[in-house]
Design a protein around this motif. Structure first.
Motif, PDB file in Angstrom:
ATOM      1  N   GLU A 184     -25.059 -21.753 -23.834  1.00  0.00           N
ATOM      2  CA  GLU A 184     -25.859 -23.252 -23.421  1.00  0.00           C
ATOM      3  C   GLU A 184     -27.135 -22.135 -22.279  1.00  0.00           C
ATOM      4  O   GLU A 184     -26.387 -22.600 -20.963  1.00  0.00           O
ATOM      5  CB  GLU A 184     -25.229 -24.239 -23.288  1.00  0.00           C
ATOM      6  CG  GLU A 184     -23.701 -24.492 -24.360  1.00  0.00           C
ATOM      7  CD  GLU A 184     -23.052 -25.078 -23.997  1.00  0.00           C
ATOM      8  OE1 GLU A 184     -22.762 -26.141 -25.155  1.00  0.00           O
ATOM      9  OE2 GLU A 184     -22.625 -25.510 -22.929  1.00  0.00           O
ATOM     10  N   ALA A 185     -28.495 -22.270 -22.545  1.00  0.00           N
ATOM     11  CA  ALA A 185     -29.168 -22.602 -21.081  1.00  0.00           C
ATOM     12  C   ALA A 185     -28.919 -23.565 -20.480  1.00  0.00           C
ATOM     13  O   ALA A 185     -29.158 -23.885 -19.100  1.00  0.00           O
ATOM     14  CB  ALA A 185     -30.104 -22.359 -22.046  1.00  0.00           C
ATOM     15  N   MET A 186     -29.139 -24.940 -20.798  1.00  0.00           N
ATOM     16  CA  MET A 186     -28.465 -25.996 -20.415  1.00  0.00           C
ATOM     17  C   MET A 186     -27.564 -27.332 -20.779  1.00  0.00           C
ATOM     18  O   MET A 186     -27.028 -27.160 -21.769  1.00  0.00           O
ATOM     19  CB  MET A 186     -30.048 -26.992 -20.543  1.00  0.00           C
ATOM     20  CG  MET A 186     -30.392 -27.460 -21.415  1.00  0.00           C
ATOM     21  SD  MET A 186     -32.395 -28.456 -21.063  1.00  0.00           S
ATOM     22  CE  MET A 186     -32.692 -26.759 -19.782  1.00  0.00           C
ATOM     23  N   THR A 187     -26.880 -28.534 -20.090  1.00  0.00           N
ATOM     24  CA  THR A 187     -26.080 -28.175 -20.936  1.00  0.00           C
ATOM     25  C   THR A 187     -26.031 -29.713 -22.191  1.00  0.00           C
ATOM     26  O   THR A 187     -27.523 -30.421 -21.653  1.00  0.00           O
ATOM     27  CB  THR A 187     -25.207 -29.429 -20.216  1.00  0.00           C
ATOM     28  OG1 THR A 187     -24.593 -28.776 -19.253  1.00  0.00           O
ATOM     29  CG2 THR A 187     -23.940 -29.981 -20.411  1.00  0.00           C
ATOM     30  N   PRO A 188     -26.397 -28.981 -23.039  1.00  0.00           N
ATOM     31  CA  PRO A 188     -26.757 -30.108 -24.155  1.00  0.00           C
ATOM     32  C   PRO A 188     -26.418 -31.429 -24.494  1.00  0.00           C
ATOM     33  O   PRO A 188     -25.317 -31.669 -24.054  1.00  0.00           O
ATOM     34  CB  PRO A 188     -26.136 -29.576 -25.865  1.00  0.00           C
ATOM     35  CG  PRO A 188     -25.080 -28.182 -25.508  1.00  0.00           C
ATOM     36  CD  PRO A 188     -25.025 -28.551 -24.110  1.00  0.00           C
ATOM     37  N   ASP A 189     -26.770 -32.156 -25.003  1.00  0.00           N
ATOM     38  CA  ASP A 189     -26.828 -33.426 -25.254  1.00  0.00           C
ATOM     39  C   ASP A 189     -25.413 -33.420 -26.954  1.00  0.00           C
ATOM     40  O   ASP A 189     -24.974 -32.470 -27.288  1.00  0.00           O
ATOM     41  CB  ASP A 189     -27.838 -34.442 -26.366  1.00  0.00           C
ATOM     42  CG  ASP A 189     -28.925 -34.035 -26.918  1.00  0.00           C
ATOM     43  OD1 ASP A 189     -28.036 -33.121 -27.602  1.00  0.00           O
ATOM     44  OD2 ASP A 189     -29.405 -34.680 -27.180  1.00  0.00           O
ATOM     45  N   GLY A 213     -20.232 -20.467 -24.128  1.00  0.00           N
ATOM     46  CA  GLY A 213     -21.014 -19.840 -22.251  1.00  0.00           C
ATOM     47  C   GLY A 213     -21.648 -20.999 -22.015  1.00  0.00           C
ATOM     48  O   GLY A 213     -22.749 -21.352 -22.502  1.00  0.00           O
ATOM     49  N   THR A 214     -21.375 -21.297 -20.928  1.00  0.00           N
ATOM     50  CA  THR A 214     -22.120 -22.988 -19.607  1.00  0.00           C
ATOM     51  C   THR A 214     -22.920 -22.190 -19.189  1.00  0.00           C
ATOM     52  O   THR A 214     -22.984 -20.936 -18.690  1.00  0.00           O
ATOM     53  CB  THR A 214     -21.130 -23.695 -19.187  1.00  0.00           C
ATOM     54  OG1 THR A 214     -20.465 -22.887 -18.482  1.00  0.00           O
ATOM     55  CG2 THR A 214     -19.663 -24.255 -20.001  1.00  0.00           C
ATOM     56  N   PRO A 215     -24.204 -23.005 -18.631  1.00  0.00           N
ATOM     57  CA  PRO A 215     -25.190 -22.369 -18.428  1.00  0.00           C
ATOM     58  C   PRO A 215     -24.909 -21.269 -16.763  1.00  0.00           C
ATOM     59  O   PRO A 215     -25.648 -20.276 -17.069  1.00  0.00           O
ATOM     60  CB  PRO A 215     -25.955 -23.741 -17.754  1.00  0.00           C
ATOM     61  CG  PRO A 215     -25.657 -24.582 -18.467  1.00  0.00           C
ATOM     62  CD  PRO A 215     -24.366 -24.379 -18.542  1.00  0.00           C
ATOM     63  N   GLU A 216     -23.903 -21.657 -15.711  1.00  0.00           N
ATOM     64  CA  GLU A 216     -23.063 -20.643 -15.494  1.00  0.00           C
ATOM     65  C   GLU A 216     -22.353 -19.783 -15.609  1.00  0.00           C
ATOM     66  O   GLU A 216     -21.742 -18.727 -15.004  1.00  0.00           O
ATOM     67  CB  GLU A 216     -22.691 -21.625 -14.032  1.00  0.00           C
ATOM     68  CG  GLU A 216     -21.257 -22.376 -14.577  1.00  0.00           C
ATOM     69  CD  GLU A 216     -21.340 -23.800 -15.048  1.00  0.00           C
ATOM     70  OE1 GLU A 216     -20.365 -24.500 -15.744  1.00  0.00           O
ATOM     71  OE2 GLU A 216     -22.608 -24.365 -15.506  1.00  0.00           O
ATOM     72  N   VAL A 260     -31.882 -19.991 -29.018  1.00  0.00           N
ATOM     73  CA  VAL A 260     -31.161 -21.072 -30.099  1.00  0.00           C
ATOM     74  C   VAL A 260     -31.366 -22.343 -28.932  1.00  0.00           C
ATOM     75  O   VAL A 260     -30.854 -22.420 -27.888  1.00  0.00           O
ATOM     76  CB  VAL A 260     -29.785 -20.516 -29.897  1.00  0.00           C
ATOM     77  CG1 VAL A 260     -29.179 -21.800 -30.893  1.00  0.00           C
ATOM     78  CG2 VAL A 260     -29.588 -19.378 -30.818  1.00  0.00           C
ATOM     79  N   PHE A 261     -32.022 -23.113 -29.510  1.00  0.00           N
ATOM     80  CA  PHE A 261     -32.215 -24.366 -29.386  1.00  0.00           C
ATOM     81  C   PHE A 261     -31.166 -25.482 -29.940  1.00  0.00           C
ATOM     82  O   PHE A 261     -30.668 -25.471 -30.996  1.00  0.00           O
ATOM     83  CB  PHE A 261     -33.387 -24.670 -30.173  1.00  0.00           C
ATOM     84  CG  PHE A 261     -34.576 -24.100 -28.931  1.00  0.00           C
ATOM     85  CD1 PHE A 261     -35.331 -24.732 -27.887  1.00  0.00           C
ATOM     86  CD2 PHE A 261     -35.279 -22.985 -29.955  1.00  0.00           C
ATOM     87  CE1 PHE A 261     -36.319 -23.478 -27.045  1.00  0.00           C
ATOM     88  CE2 PHE A 261     -36.401 -21.690 -30.159  1.00  0.00           C
ATOM     89  CZ  PHE A 261     -36.850 -22.415 -28.150  1.00  0.00           C
ATOM     90  N   LEU A 262     -30.428 -26.100 -29.238  1.00  0.00           N
ATOM     91  CA  LEU A 262     -29.320 -26.934 -29.208  1.00  0.00           C
ATOM     92  C   LEU A 262     -29.598 -28.751 -28.930  1.00  0.00           C
ATOM     93  O   LEU A 262     -29.378 -28.527 -28.270  1.00  0.00           O
ATOM     94  CB  LEU A 262     -27.824 -26.149 -28.186  1.00  0.00           C
ATOM     95  CG  LEU A 262     -27.710 -24.920 -27.999  1.00  0.00           C
ATOM     96  CD1 LEU A 262     -26.440 -25.173 -27.109  1.00  0.00           C
ATOM     97  CD2 LEU A 262     -27.067 -24.541 -29.573  1.00  0.00           C
TER      98      LEU A 262
END
Length: 383
Positions: A184-189, A213-216, A260-262
């Motif tokens: 996840e490049a950023m936390t998704p909705d 995997g989370t962003p961090e 991958v666009f979430l």
């Protein structure tokens, strides 16, 4: 159940194989309800609910052997038959097992599912899993045998480095499913948190376990995958994990997706890579090979034409057995007559036939006495 090991063969293109855990209180009852409902709806041609011990003893297509025995830890054996693409028959067996150990409460019941079609499997056919298990999130049948992993859901990677490497090893060595890691490049909705498996065709939907995997976690996850599996996880992308041992057809670069666009949209490129990976030859685990052999050699749910063919085969088998018994009897009779003739010749000494006694036989005229005298001649060189 024994630990998973890999044979030298690959999964046949006609087969669909799965192994997981049911964490609910009544797994067999969930299967029965689903089979009854699908039979009433005309989805299934027929089904059977069997005790494993009796099923092994009553194998009809082949003589009973180890392959037809699901093992001492088996709880129940279910069979189902249905048709796809109008005329293609699919046969499937689901066996539930007691887990080897009860490490903690709620470990669940292990299940093994083997299905085979009359031609190569099509991913757009219905999932064999939903022929036995209800396709509902309220029934927890869809857990992998690897702890804390579930189908039809997103499974977040462990935070700890050691736990992460241990998870990756277990997924590639023990699981029968295809494992996909999405970063996840950023936390998704809420829309982006939906698993990518919802976009897969039905026959592939329950063969994929998705990790997130989370962003961090980008750096630690990438390092762990490179060290353990020799693959890289693109930041904001995805990678399909290899099997262990890794097949020659697997290409880490080919099965990595950079973006991958979430956002709830269909991740077309990732889906194409998953389908492509699923079509590759996959190692056939030893337990899966046994389940497939059991399906082929321990099948009980016969269609009418199969019952007729089975009856004809049994008639032929019994006729062959009767013929063999008759030949054996004749050979035994010939051997007995030859033995009697040899005994009479030995008793006569000079080869002349002896007259039959009209009265009671005397002790000195008994066959045992004659044999004793005959052997005595061989011991005495002067006679």
């Amino acid at each position: 159940m024994a630990k998973n090991s890999t044979s030298s063969t690959t999964v046949p293109p006609t087969a669909w194989l799965g192994r997981g855990r049911h964490l609910g209180p009544e797994p067999e009852q969930d299967v029965r309800r689903n089979l009854i409902a699908l039979k009433a709806a005309g989805v299934l041609d027929d089904y059977l609910d069997l005790d494993p011990v009796e099923a092994a003893r009553s194998t009809v297509l082949h003589p009973r052997d180890e392959a037809a025995d699901p093992g001492p830890s088996a709880r129940r054996l279910f069979e189902a038959r249905w048709r796809v693409a109008d005329d293609v028959t699919v046969r499937a067996q689901l066996t539930t097992y007691e887990p080897e150990t009860r490490r903690k409460d709620g470990e669940g019941v292990v299940w093994v599912l083997a299905a085979e079609a009359e031609r190569a499997w099509d991913a757009h056919w219905p999932s064999p899993a939903t022929m036995f298990w209800p396709d509902s999130d309220r029934v927890a049948w869809d857990h992998d045998t690897v702890e804390d992993l579930r189908l039809r859901a997103t499974n977040h990677l462990p935070k700890d480095d050691d736990e992460l490497r241990h998870r990756l090893r277990d997924c590639t060595r023990q699981s029968w499913f295809i494992h996909v890691v999405v970063h996840e490049a950023m936390t998704p909705d809420a829309r982006g948190q939906r698993p990518v498996s919802v976009f897969l065709p039905p026959g592939l939907r329950h063969r994929v376990v998705e990790h997130r995997g989370t962003p961090e976690q980008a750096q630690i996850a990438d390092f762990a995958m490179k060290r353990e599996l020799g693959v890289r996880m693109p930041r904001g992308g995805a990678v399909i994990l290899p099997t262990a041992p890794q097949t020659p057809e697997y290409d880490a670069e080919r099965f990595s997706v950079r973006s991958v666009f979430l956002d709830g949209s269909e991740p077309t490129e990732l889906l194409d890579r998953i389908k492509e990976c699923a079509a590759l030859p996959r190692p056939l685990p030893a337990e899966a090979e046994q389940a497939l052999t059991r399906l082929r050699q321990g099948w009980h749910l016969l269609a009418p034409d199969e019952e007729l063919a089975h009856a004809q085969a049994m008639v032929t088998r019994y006729a062959e057995a009767l013929d063999a018994m008759t030949k054996s009897r004749d050979l035994y009779r010939e051997a007995a007559e030859a033995a009697q003739a040899a005994l009479a010749e030995t008793a006569g000494g000079d080869g002349a036939p002896r007259p039959q006694a009209t009265g009671p036989a005397k002790p000195e005229g008994s066959p045992l006495s004659a044999l004793t005298k005959a052997f005595g001649r061989f011991r005495d060189p002067n006679k």
